[in-house]
Write a protein that holds these residues in place. Sequence first.
Motif: not given
Length: 1468
Positions: A81, A291-292, A294-299, A394
Amino acid sequence: MEELKHRGRKREGRHRDTWDPFQLNPIGAEKEEKRTCFRILQSLVTVIVGLLVVVSGVMSKGSLLVLTTLTSPVSLRNDVDRQFYTLMLMCVLVMPNLLMFFKSLWKCLFKSYVAPKPKILAIMCGIESLVAIGTAILVLIVMPRLDVLTNLCIPGGICILSAVFQIAFRLQTQSWMILYPICSLFLVVSGYVLLVVDYYVRESSYVPGQVEGSYIYVGIAIFASLLVSLNWWENPFQASTNIQEMLSQVDSFRDSIYLFTSLIRIALTLGVYFLYYCLIAEPHINWDNFSKASNNTVGIGLGLFFLQAFCSAACHWFGVVACKIHAMRFAFALPVSLTGPVTLILGIILFLTQAESLAPTPEIANLYTSMENVTINTPFWPFCHELESLKDVNTTPVVMLEISYSICKTSLNNPNAMWPFSMMALEGVCMWLGLVSCTYYVWKIKVQRIERTSQLFVRRLYESAFIDLSMLLNTKMKAVRSANKESSNSNDDVENCVIYLCATMWHETYDEMLKIMTSMFRLDRYRGDPKEEHNDHFDFECHILVDDAFMKEKDTEKKLVNTYVCDLIQVVMEVYRVFTNKEPDEVSIIETPYGGRLVFVMPEGNMLFMHLKDKQLIRNKKRWSQIMYLYYLLGWKGYNVKNPQKITRQNNPCRASLISLDGESYLLPSYDNDIKRRHISDENTYIMALDGDTDFHPGALILLVDRLRMYDNVGAACGRIHPTGMGPMVWYQKFEYAVGHWLQKTAEHVFGSVLCSPGCFSLFRGSALMDDNVLKRYTTKASRASEYVQYDQGEDRWLCTLLLQQGWRVEYNAASDAYTNSPQEFKEFYNQRRRWGPSTLANTLDLLHSGADTVKRNTSISMIYIFYQIFTVASSILGPASVTLMVAGAFQFVFGIEGTLCIIIAVIPPTIYMIICFVAKPNFQITIAAILSVIYAFLMTASFFSIIGDMVKQGTFITPTGLFLVSGAILYMVTAVLHPQECTLVIYGLMYFICIPSGYLLLTIYSLVNMHIVSWGTRESSKATEQKKQKGVVCHRDCKMCCWDVKVQVTQETESLVLQQFQQAVNPNAHAANPNAHAANPNEHAAKPEPDEPEESKSQSTHEVHSSLDANKHILDFKDEMTYKKDRSKENLNKENEERDNCSDKSGSSKSSEKKIDSFNDDTDYEDDDDDDDDDDFDYNEFDNLELKEVVPESDWVDPVKREFLKKLTYANLKRNLQEQIRYTLRNKNQEDLCEELVLILTDTLNEELKDKVGPEDVLSVAQLEELQYALNEAARRIVKTNRIENGAQRLERRVKRAIERTLVAPQVEKLSEDEHDFWEKLLERYLHPIQDDKAHLEEVTRELKSLRNKAVFLYFIINVLWIVATFFLQAIGTEVLSINIPKYYPNGTLAPDPLRVEPLSLMFLLSFAILLIVQFLAMLYHRVYTLIHVVSYRSTEKDYKEKDEEDEEEGLVMGNPVNLTVTADDL
C-alpha cells in the motif's frame, strides 16, 4: 408615481415661459444608476468565489497531507500500500508541470514561438532544477517521515527568501513597512528553532513512533525549504530595478522557457523518486507490488490523487477570478491565508468527532493508566496504543486511522508531560504569521478593471504541494507601487485614451437619429467635464457623417440641406433640451470643401461634429465616409498635434494659445482632445464605428475599451448586436442574431479570432488601422468584379480581414450591448442579405486563401482554426442541398411519400426559383420568394408536429430526426438560460425553424443570382430631387396662365408682416415707440415669393432690409451701440474676453479658435488683481479704431441653418437657458444658496429688460442682447459683492459672467483654417473625389460581375447537386442494401427488435453538425464565465469618477506633457 410628479414639475416650469412646453423624452435619457440587482450579484459572486477558493485550497492541502501520512514508513499500512501511495504522491508533483508543458507546447505550436537566449535559458533551467529538487526532497522524502501536524506547519518557511529580498531591495513605498519582511524573517527563523527543539524533546522523552534519525530529516527539510523558496525569485526582482532587461526578455519568450523547464522539472522529480526509493530507501521498490495492491488501496490512492490535482487547479483558477473581479481582500487574500488554519481546524473537528470509533476498551484503558513503576501523564497514551490493533479491522476508516496514528507521534503522546506540544503549536503560529507578514502587499493591491493573469502573477505555474503559499508568493509585488500610494494617482498603469465616435448616416428616420443622439449625450453625461479626471481614463469626441446631405431647390437651383439634415438638427436640439433643459450653448457653422460642418459643444463640454457631405464634391457610401473620418482623425489630427505650427514672439499671442517647449512657441490645437492627444500614442487612440440608428449605453463602450486597453494585439472589438423593430422578419432576425452571437461568435473568439466586427458598433485601435496594408489598402477603388463584391458590399468584414491578415486580433464582448434597427420588410431584408452573403463568402475565402501567411503573422489564428473555418464554409455551401433534403424529409413525414420521390418534389421549387431569378426583375424575384417562404413555413410547421407525432408513435425519441430535434431544442434552451437577459429570445426559435427554407435556400439563390447588383439595396431614396420642407405655410396656389405661371404662397411670417403693416397704418405712434420692432424677430420676413414671381427683386430687397442676420450689419450695429453707451457700459465685457478676441485670429480660424480655446479654458482662472475694478476695465477707445471683421462668404444653405439655431435667443428660451447655465456653472462649488439667489435675481432682471418689449417666441436683436448682457452682468456683480464671499469672489464673478456670455452667444459662421482647407482639398483629390466612370467601363464591370455571378452559381449548383444526387441514389438503392444499423431503445430502456437503419451520408452529416454544435457550445460556456468576470469587475467601478476641485487650479495653463511645462509670462 414620483417620476410622474417630477416630470410634471419640470413641465410646469417650462409652461411659465412658453406656450409650447411639450417635448420628446427619448427612452434611456434618464440618469443611469447602479442597479441593486447588480450590487447584490457582485457581493454574491465575491462570497461564492471566496468560499470556493478556501474550500478547494483546504481540499488540496488536506488530500496532500493524507497522502504523505499514508506513505509514512511508520504508518499502519503494509509495504504494498505504501508503495502505491508514494507513486500517487509523485504524480501529484508531476501534474502541474505536465499541464504547463502542454499549455506551452500549444502556444509554441499554434501561437508563436520565440527562441530563448541560451544564457537566459541556462539561468532559468538552473533555478528551476534547484526548485524541482527541493520540492521532490521535501514532499517525497522528508514529509512522509514527519507527522501530519509538522507537515502542515513546515511549508510556511518557504517564504524566507522572499522576505530577505524585500529587505535587501527595500521594496516598500513607506520606510516603516520594512517591518513586515523583518518580522516575517524573524518568525520563520523562530519557527525553525522551535521545530528543532520540539524534535529534541521527542527524542529525549521517548515519544513512540518516531522515525530513526529524525534530526537529519529536520535539517533536510530546512534545506529543501530554502531551495523551494527560490521558486518565486522573480517577484522581488521584478518589483525592483535590478536585472530589468533580463526579466523583460524572459517575458518575451516565457512560453518557450516553460516548454524546457517543465520537462526538466518532471525529469528531476522522477529522478529523485526512483533514486531514493530504488536505491536508498528500505525496502526498495518492488514492481510486482503495483499489481498486488487491493482495490480499496487503488480507490483511495486514485481518489486522493485526482482530488488533489483537481482542487489545486480549481483553487488557482478561482484565485485568479477573485483578483479579476476586484475582490482581492475578501475572495483571495483572506481565503488563501486562512487555508492552513482552516485545514487544521477541520482536521481537529474530524478527529474529535470520529475518535469514538477508535476509542480503546475500558480494560486496555485501565491497564495503561496504572502500570507498575510507570506513571502515564497523558490521556492519549491508551488511545494511541490501541490504534495498532485496529489496522487489520476492515470496518475501520483508513484515513482517520492513519491521521490519528500520525498525531500520536507528536508530543501529545509524550508519556511524561504534554507541555512540549505547545512548542509545535507555537511553531505553527510563527510559520503562519511569517507567511502573512511576508505577503502583506497582497492585501493592498488594487487591480485594474480587467487584468491579464500575467499582470497579476509572476509565474503561470502553480505548486500543487503548496497551493496557498504559491498563490500568495506568486502575486506580483509590482502592483504595490500604485496600491500603497495615498495620492490620487493610484491608477498610474492605466493610460489615458481618446475615443472618436464616428457615426455614418444614410437616410435615417427621425426616431433612428434620436437613438444615436441620445446615446452620445448619455456618454457625455457619463464622462462629465473633459477637464475632470474620470475613473475610466478616457476622453471622446462625436463625429456624425451624413451622406447625401444636400439637395437643390427645384426652381432656384440653390443648394440647401435636405430634410434628413433638418431632422438631424431638430433631434440635436430636442435631445439637448431633454438633457439640460436649455438650448445648445455654442454652435458653429462651417463651410468645407466636402460640403459643410456643424460643431456643437455638448452639455458637459465634449465636442459634437456633424460633417455634411455633398455627393457632388465627395464620394458617397459608408466605406468612403469611413476613409474620410479615418484620414481626418488619425492622419490629419495626428499629424497636427505632433507637429504644431510655430509662431513668432513678435505676434505676442495670448498666453492661452501657446505652449512653451524647449524655448519655442507653438500654436495649440483648437480643441481639448487635440491637446490631450499630444501625449497619447496611436495605440491608445480608438475609433468607435457606429451606424446612424445605433443605441448603446456608456458601459457598453467602456467594456470594449477594456479589451483594447489590456490586450495590445487586439485591433478591434465588437459587442452584442440586438436587432430592434416589430414584425415576423424582426422576430426571425432576433433569434438569428442570438444564435450567431451565442454560438458562432463565441467560438470564433475562443478558438481563434472573430472574422467580422460589425460596423454598427465596433471599436478599432488607431495603430491597427494605421498599420501597413490596412487603411491604405482600404482606400482601394474597386475595379474588378470580385473587388466590387468584397470591398463595397461588406466593408466592415473586409476591414477586419485586412486586420487579421496583418496579425491583429478581433474580439467579441458579449456584455457590450448595442441595439440597431433591422429590416422589417421582406424586400429590405432580402436586399440586405444579398449584399452580406457574397461579401461574407468572398472575405472568408480570401482569408482561407492566405491562411498559411496569416497563421505566421497572427498569433490568434492557428491551422486548426483555419480547418474549423473551412468546415463552416463547406457547411454553408452545402446549405441549400441540406435544406432541400430537409424539405424532402418533411414531405415524407407529412404525406408519407416514398423517399426518392420526395427528393424529386423538393428539388423542383428551388430549381424553378433559380430560373426565375435569372430572367425576372429583382422585385418580382422577391415576391416569388415571399410566396414560397409562406408555403415552406406551412410545410415546416406540419413537419414539426409530424416529427413529434412519430416519436409518440414509435415510443422513443432515439431516432435520427427525433435526436436532432430534441438535442437541438435542449442545446438552445440551455444556451438561452445561460444568457438570462436574453432567454426570452428562445420563443422566436419556432419562427426561425419554419423560416429555415427561406433563409438558407431561397435567400442563398437570390443573393447568388443577383451578385452582379452592387447597389446598397436599403434606405434607397426614391426622390431624385427634394424640395425644401415648407414650414408654416398658410396658403399655396399655382396659377397657370397663357404667358407665364404665377406661384403665390402665404406663410405665417407673411401674415405677421401684413398685420404689422395694418397696425402701423392704424396707429403710427405705436410703431415709433418701438423702433426695434422689425429687429426683434429676425425670422419675420416679408412675403417670400417663388422664383417665377415678377416682383422678385423688390421682395429680395425687402427681405434684406428686415433681416438682422447679416454679418456686416451685426458689426455695425454693435459698433453704434457701444459708441452710444460708452459711459454706462463699463462692466459689459471683461478683460479676459478682450484678450481672447485679440488673439483668436492667430490660432486657427477667425472665430472658431476663440470659442474652442474658451471651451478648453472654460473654468481656468487667471491671476487675480488686487483691485476688483481692474478685473473688468475696458478700453472703449479701441472701438474708435474697430474695423469690420472679415465676413465669411455664406452659401445658400448656411442662412436657413443659422436661423434654426437662432431660436435659442427667444425670450422664453433665454430665460430657461440662463437659469440652467448658472446652475451648471456653479455646480460642485458649495454655493447652493448663492446659486439659487443668482437664478432668481437674474431671471427677474431678464424679465424687467424684456417684458412688454418682445414676445415669448421673438428672437432678440444684437442691441437688445447687448443691453441685456450689461444688465445681467451688473446684477451678478451686485449679488456677488452683497454676499461678501471671503475667498474667490472675483473668480466666482468671472464664472457667472462667462455663463451669461454663453447664454447670449449667437451661432457663429466660421471658416476653416488654411491648413485644414488644404488638407481636405488634397484628400478629396487623392482618395475621395466622386467616382465618374465612363459608360464603357461600367459596361465592362457589369459583364465581369455577371461572369463572376455565373461562375459562383455554377459552383454552388454542382456541389449541391452532387450532394442531392448521392443521397438520392442511396435512397434508391434502399436501406436494406447500404445502411448502418443502430440499436433502437424504448424510453423504459428495453431494446426494440428492429434496429434503426440510417444512410451513411446522412449519418455523417448529422454527426458533423452535432460535433460542430458541441464545440460551439463548449466555447460558449468558456466565454460566458469570462464575460461574467468582466461584468462583475465593471459594475464595481461603474460611474465612479473624481472631480477636480477647480478652486485649487493653478493660475497658469498647465499642459499634460511629460515634463509638466507651464506657460508663464516669461514665455512671452
